[in-house]
Design an enzyme around this catalytic site. Sequence first.
Site, PDB file in Angstrom:
ATOM      1  N   CYS A   1       0.754  -1.160   0.073  1.00  0.00           N
ATOM      2  CA  CYS A   1       0.081  -0.108  -0.141  1.00  0.00           C
ATOM      3  C   CYS A   1       0.879   1.278   0.031  1.00  0.00           C
ATOM      4  CB  CYS A   1      -0.946   0.013   1.293  1.00  0.00           C
ATOM      5  SG  CYS A   1      -2.048   1.262   1.397  1.00  0.00           S
TER       6      CYS A   1
ATOM      7  N   CYS B   1       0.419   4.878   6.907  1.00  0.00           N
ATOM      8  CA  CYS B   1      -0.017   4.685   8.167  1.00  0.00           C
ATOM      9  C   CYS B   1       0.847   3.813   9.189  1.00  0.00           C
ATOM     10  CB  CYS B   1      -1.421   3.715   8.284  1.00  0.00           C
ATOM     11  SG  CYS B   1      -2.679   4.346   6.809  1.00  0.00           S
TER      12      CYS B   1
ATOM     13  N   CYS C   1       0.224  -0.141  10.256  1.00  0.00           N
ATOM     14  CA  CYS C   1      -0.103  -1.084   9.410  1.00  0.00           C
ATOM     15  C   CYS C   1       0.710  -1.781   8.541  1.00  0.00           C
ATOM     16  CB  CYS C   1      -0.988  -0.308   8.367  1.00  0.00           C
ATOM     17  SG  CYS C   1      -1.786  -1.480   7.179  1.00  0.00           S
TER      18      CYS C   1
ATOM     19  N   CYS D   1     -16.749  -8.607   5.157  1.00  0.00           N
ATOM     20  CA  CYS D   1     -16.024  -7.320   5.021  1.00  0.00           C
ATOM     21  C   CYS D   1     -14.821  -7.652   4.098  1.00  0.00           C
ATOM     22  CB  CYS D   1     -15.473  -6.807   6.269  1.00  0.00           C
ATOM     23  SG  CYS D   1     -16.942  -6.344   7.527  1.00  0.00           S
TER      24      CYS D   1
ATOM     25  N   CYS E   1     -19.646  -5.225   3.419  1.00  0.00           N
ATOM     26  CA  CYS E   1     -19.033  -4.056   3.562  1.00  0.00           C
ATOM     27  C   CYS E   1     -17.745  -4.227   2.930  1.00  0.00           C
ATOM     28  CB  CYS E   1     -18.653  -4.450   5.245  1.00  0.00           C
ATOM     29  SG  CYS E   1     -17.600  -2.912   5.775  1.00  0.00           S
TER      30      CYS E   1
ATOM     31  N   CYS F   1     -19.292   2.807   8.423  1.00  0.00           N
ATOM     32  CA  CYS F   1     -18.576   2.064   9.357  1.00  0.00           C
ATOM     33  C   CYS F   1     -17.383   2.921   9.716  1.00  0.00           C
ATOM     34  CB  CYS F   1     -18.396   0.558   8.862  1.00  0.00           C
ATOM     35  SG  CYS F   1     -17.178  -0.215  10.240  1.00  0.00           S
TER      36      CYS F   1
ATOM     37  N   ARG G   1     -18.318  -1.953  17.543  1.00  0.00           N
ATOM     38  CA  ARG G   1     -17.560  -3.236  17.336  1.00  0.00           C
ATOM     39  C   ARG G   1     -16.262  -3.507  18.175  1.00  0.00           C
ATOM     40  NH1 ARG G   1     -17.031  -3.740  11.938  1.00  0.00           N
ATOM     41  NH2 ARG G   1     -19.310  -4.290  11.918  1.00  0.00           N
TER      42      ARG G   1
END
Length: 331
Positions: free
Chosen positions: A68, A72, A75, A112, A143, A203, A276
């Site tokens: 990616c 972040c 991650c 998801c 999702c 979400c 959640r």
Amino acid sequence: MMPAVKTEGNGSGSRAPVRSDWERSEAKALYGLPFADLMFQAQSIHRANFDPNYIETASLLSIKTGGCPEDCGYCSQSAHYDTGLKATRLMDRDDVIATAQSAKDAGASRFCMAAAWRSPKDRDLDQVCDMIAAVKRLGMETCVTLGMLTPKQAARLSKAGLDFYNHNIDTSPEFYGRIITTRTLQDRIDTLAHVREAGIKVCCGGIIGMGERAEDRLGMLVLLANLPNHPESVPINLWNKVNGVPVNDTAERPDPIALVRLVATARIMMPKTVVRLSAGRQYMTDELQALCFLAGANSLFIGDVLLTTNNPERDRDAHLLHRLGITSGLG
Ligand code: SAM
Ligand code: DTB
Ligand code: SF4
């Protein structure tokens, strides 16, 4: 003067105010209440809006892992860090459908699908739309989390029948810049607006345990609760340790009671939102999870892995929910 409130029915005859004008001082005051008073308020609100003995179960699949371009700092999938993760291409539709069917058989009601993209390319979106339509045909809620979206892309996902889009704000506005530099908090808020505008349910949540202060966690809740509409779903992730990422230098596992207080505060501020208990449950005792459910958490990810990190095993979850008399897709 009384604060502005929107009042919504919840189908059970009880009416609770849904506010979007929370001050951080109010969140702090709730969070700092004596524990019994905080829990009583959270439970009262929870019971007025939800069945307290039911927990939603969702299952995750990484349909495109690693490589990616975003940075972040928490991650495993960022190409900026050496985490030892092997990047993969977008999965085949049939493999995704087979995994969704297994997740359904294992007790998940929502599937998801996550992709490690900054934003999807249009030809990738064609394939994801196909996956969404196929998973819906299995009778599951859908999702996806694909990074930033344009209004057009959100409309396409909506047309494919998507139920929820996950896009997290991750942390407070003040702490955000310490964790991510390649996209702004405003970028994320813009994507959330496009998702809403397209009629897809939102979400949106964040992560704790990255070295932020309690004040940052509350700042995150205030930001979520003051969005034009509350997210239908708020995932609270405890940072799942990943080697090789910068968050290792600052991470600190939160005090368990502080987590329960945070969940209770989220429940009070966003009374109709499903909260959640997401990543990081493998670090939590059964007793801590039970307290989080009492505080108003009413959704879990099930399955032995999340995207690239571990989750408690299905049997442990099933045993815990059974002991608590909680019904869920796990039985
Ligand atoms: N690439 C997309 C994006 O960031 O919008 C979607 C996938 S991303 C993995 C979804 C969310 O997972 C992140 O926003 C973050 O809140 C959460 N997450 C990622 N790594 C995590 C970790 N190690 N522990 C806890 N939560 C994590
Ligand atoms: C969310 O808030 N948590 C999920 C989901 N949204 C996509 C992801 C958790 C990821 C945990 C780290 C991993 O397994 O790589
Ligand atoms: Fe990429 Fe999402 Fe990981 Fe950030 S959280 S590096 S955007 S996969």
